[in-house]
Scaffold this active site. Structure first.
Site, PDB file in Angstrom:
ATOM      1  N   THR A 210      40.817  64.510 -20.755  1.00 10.51           N
ATOM      2  CA  THR A 210      40.321  63.372 -19.990  1.00 10.51           C
ATOM      3  C   THR A 210      41.347  62.242 -19.992  1.00 10.51           C
ATOM      4  O   THR A 210      42.036  62.015 -20.978  1.00 10.51           O
ATOM      5  CB  THR A 210      39.006  62.814 -20.592  1.00 10.51           C
ATOM      6  OG1 THR A 210      39.235  62.370 -21.922  1.00 10.51           O
ATOM      7  CG2 THR A 210      37.901  63.848 -20.550  1.00 10.51           C
ATOM      8  N   ASN A 212      41.613  58.466 -20.199  1.00 16.77           N
ATOM      9  CA  ASN A 212      40.798  57.321 -20.641  1.00 16.77           C
ATOM     10  C   ASN A 212      41.307  56.068 -19.935  1.00 16.77           C
ATOM     11  O   ASN A 212      42.498  55.852 -19.842  1.00 16.77           O
ATOM     12  CB  ASN A 212      40.915  57.138 -22.156  1.00 16.77           C
ATOM     13  CG  ASN A 212      40.282  58.293 -22.909  1.00 16.77           C
ATOM     14  OD1 ASN A 212      40.687  59.445 -22.732  1.00 16.77           O
ATOM     15  ND2 ASN A 212      39.300  57.996 -23.727  1.00 16.77           N
ATOM     16  N   GLU A 257      36.045  57.802 -19.281  1.00 14.72           N
ATOM     17  CA  GLU A 257      37.035  58.874 -19.203  1.00 14.72           C
ATOM     18  C   GLU A 257      36.775  59.767 -18.015  1.00 14.72           C
ATOM     19  O   GLU A 257      35.641  59.946 -17.578  1.00 14.72           O
ATOM     20  CB  GLU A 257      37.139  59.702 -20.486  1.00 14.72           C
ATOM     21  CG  GLU A 257      35.981  59.647 -21.413  1.00 14.72           C
ATOM     22  CD  GLU A 257      36.101  60.617 -22.576  1.00 14.72           C
ATOM     23  OE1 GLU A 257      37.127  61.292 -22.756  1.00 14.72           O
ATOM     24  OE2 GLU A 257      35.117  60.726 -23.301  1.00 14.72           O
TER      25      GLU A 257
HETATM   26  N1  RBF Z   1      30.370  63.451 -25.018  1.00 19.99           N
HETATM   27  C1  RBF Z   1      29.154  63.444 -25.587  1.00 19.99           C
HETATM   28  O1  RBF Z   1      29.041  63.178 -26.775  1.00 19.99           O
HETATM   29  N2  RBF Z   1      28.018  63.721 -24.874  1.00 19.99           N
HETATM   30  C2  RBF Z   1      28.060  64.041 -23.562  1.00 19.99           C
HETATM   31  O2  RBF Z   1      27.003  64.246 -22.957  1.00 19.99           O
HETATM   32  C3  RBF Z   1      29.328  64.103 -22.921  1.00 19.99           C
HETATM   33  N3  RBF Z   1      29.429  64.462 -21.627  1.00 19.99           N
HETATM   34  C4  RBF Z   1      30.673  64.555 -21.058  1.00 19.99           C
HETATM   35  C5  RBF Z   1      30.780  64.990 -19.752  1.00 19.99           C
HETATM   36  C6  RBF Z   1      32.019  65.093 -19.139  1.00 19.99           C
HETATM   37  C7  RBF Z   1      32.102  65.571 -17.731  1.00 19.99           C
HETATM   38  C8  RBF Z   1      33.185  64.761 -19.863  1.00 19.99           C
HETATM   39  C9  RBF Z   1      34.519  64.851 -19.224  1.00 19.99           C
HETATM   40  C10 RBF Z   1      33.084  64.320 -21.166  1.00 19.99           C
HETATM   41  C11 RBF Z   1      31.835  64.227 -21.790  1.00 19.99           C
HETATM   42  N4  RBF Z   1      31.709  63.825 -23.098  1.00 19.99           N
HETATM   43  C12 RBF Z   1      30.492  63.779 -23.703  1.00 19.99           C
HETATM   44  C13 RBF Z   1      32.846  63.201 -23.787  1.00 19.99           C
HETATM   45  C14 RBF Z   1      33.587  64.089 -24.751  1.00 19.99           C
HETATM   46  O3  RBF Z   1      32.974  63.955 -25.993  1.00 19.99           O
HETATM   47  C15 RBF Z   1      35.010  63.534 -24.767  1.00 19.99           C
HETATM   48  O4  RBF Z   1      35.641  63.802 -23.554  1.00 19.99           O
HETATM   49  C16 RBF Z   1      35.844  64.088 -25.879  1.00 19.99           C
HETATM   50  O5  RBF Z   1      35.293  63.751 -27.096  1.00 19.99           O
HETATM   51  C17 RBF Z   1      37.263  63.523 -25.796  1.00 19.99           C
HETATM   52  O6  RBF Z   1      37.292  62.134 -25.901  1.00 19.99           O
HETATM   53 MG    MG Z   2      40.937  61.573 -23.289  1.00 24.76          MG
END
Ligand code: RBF
Ligand code: MG
Length: 314
Positions: A210, A212, A257
């Protein structure tokens, strides 16, 4: 378009007069666009200069202080949007106590009559200004008779049965209803910022890298997952965005992100704009990495389907 802060900075010839609209224009939404379009068209027809007057900082910031709503558009973006509508001049007046304390007549005489040689004024349905907001439309009309300009008030623009207003759009964005916000704005709602280093977890741990963002907008949509367009150097990429605290890991700070679909490049330091199409779900605490990965996979599949729809185009 000439961007100025005071009439004397304008180089364009104002001797045949000007057609002016005035407002805060936060969001430059459909109602604002109708005002600016009307001014541009009338100016063209009557051989006048078209002038859009707005204020920086937003008057509420000066009058109310810190208890102001977060604004939809930062000043720079507001000017870009106004420019896209084609007026000859945008006059972004510096708003301070001294300006706020002018009576409506003092403001009109100094800036509109002497400064801009105004021949026609167009304002929104609810416009009032000057000390204690005493300058309402009736007063503008009578000042027009005194100083020789016409004053016209436009009806509000109605979308989905209600008046388009900056307040209504802010509320929609804050509650995550970005698709509804876009039908009031007349374009997708976007936030912009620089791509910064995050936790560096997304790619390595999850397989979903991702970008940020350090956003410079004051407002952002409710936490959750969204189908978005990521604009990078003028190119639009399908993407999914997550706004929140990553409860699966438990971050303290809010992050914004973006995972860009079918994309693999190092974009740290780039400027990225995220155009919000649709909220897909709330952010949640997943039971482990595999469940989170599976969740994100489902998000990307859904986003792809939505973003392929013609009406979702940026
Ligand atoms: N992190 C969560 O803890 N819960 C989520 O529901 C969640 N949904 C996400 C959905 C998408 C499409 C993306 C790209 C990330 C999501 N993340 C979520 C974040 C994820 O934890 C994070 O990208 C990684 O920890 C890297 O920073
Ligand atoms: Mg990232």
């Amino acid at each position: 378009m000439e961007l100025v802060t005071l009439p004397e900075e304008i180089t364009r010839d104002l001797s045949s007069g000007s057609c002016v609209t005035i407002g805060n224009f936060d969001g430059v939404h459909k109602g604002h666009r109708k005002l600016i379009d009307t001014v541009v068209q009338k100016a063209r027809r009557d051989d006048l200069a078209s002038v859009v007057i707005t204020f920086d900082p937003h008057p509420l910031r000066v009058l109310v202080g810190d208890h102001t709503p977060p604004f939809i558009t930062v000043a720079k973006r507001k000017i870009e949007l106004i420019e896209s509508l084609g007026p000859d001049v945008a006059m972004q007046m510096r708003f301070n106590r001294a300006l706020a304390d002018l009576t409506p007549e003092e403001f009109v005489r100094k800036y509109l009559v002497d400064g801009l040689n105004i021949k026609a004024l167009v304002v929104g349905y609810d416009y009032s200004f000057g000390k204690g907001r005493s300058g309402n439309f009736e007063m503008l009309k009578s000042l027009g008779e005194k100083y020789g300009f016409s004053a016209r008030r436009l009806d509000p623009v109605i979308v989905d049965g209600a008046i388009v207003s900056s307040t209504r759009i802010r509320d929609l964005i804050k509650s995550g209803e970005v698709w509804n916000a876009s039908s009031l704005l007349g374009r997708l709602y976007r936030v912009s910022g620089e791509v910064i280093h995050g936790m560096d977890r997304g790619g390595k741990l999850l397989g979903f890298p991702t970008a940020n963002l350090r956003i410079h907008n004051e407002l952002h949509p409710a936490t959750g997952v969204y189908a978005v367009w990521a604009e990078l150097n003028g190119v639009f990429h399908q993407a999914v965005a997550n706004i929140g605290y990553n409860p699966t890991f438990g971050n303290d700070d809010l992050s914004v992100e973006v995972h860009i679909l079918d994309f693999d490049a190092d974009i740290y330091g780039s400027q990225l704009s995220v155009h919000f199409v649709q909220r897909l779900r709330p952010e949640k605490k997943f039971d482990g990495l595999d469940a989170l990965k599976e969740g994100i996979r489902a998000d990307t599949a859904l986003a792809r389907r939505l973003l392929d729809e013609p009406e979702a185009r940026p």
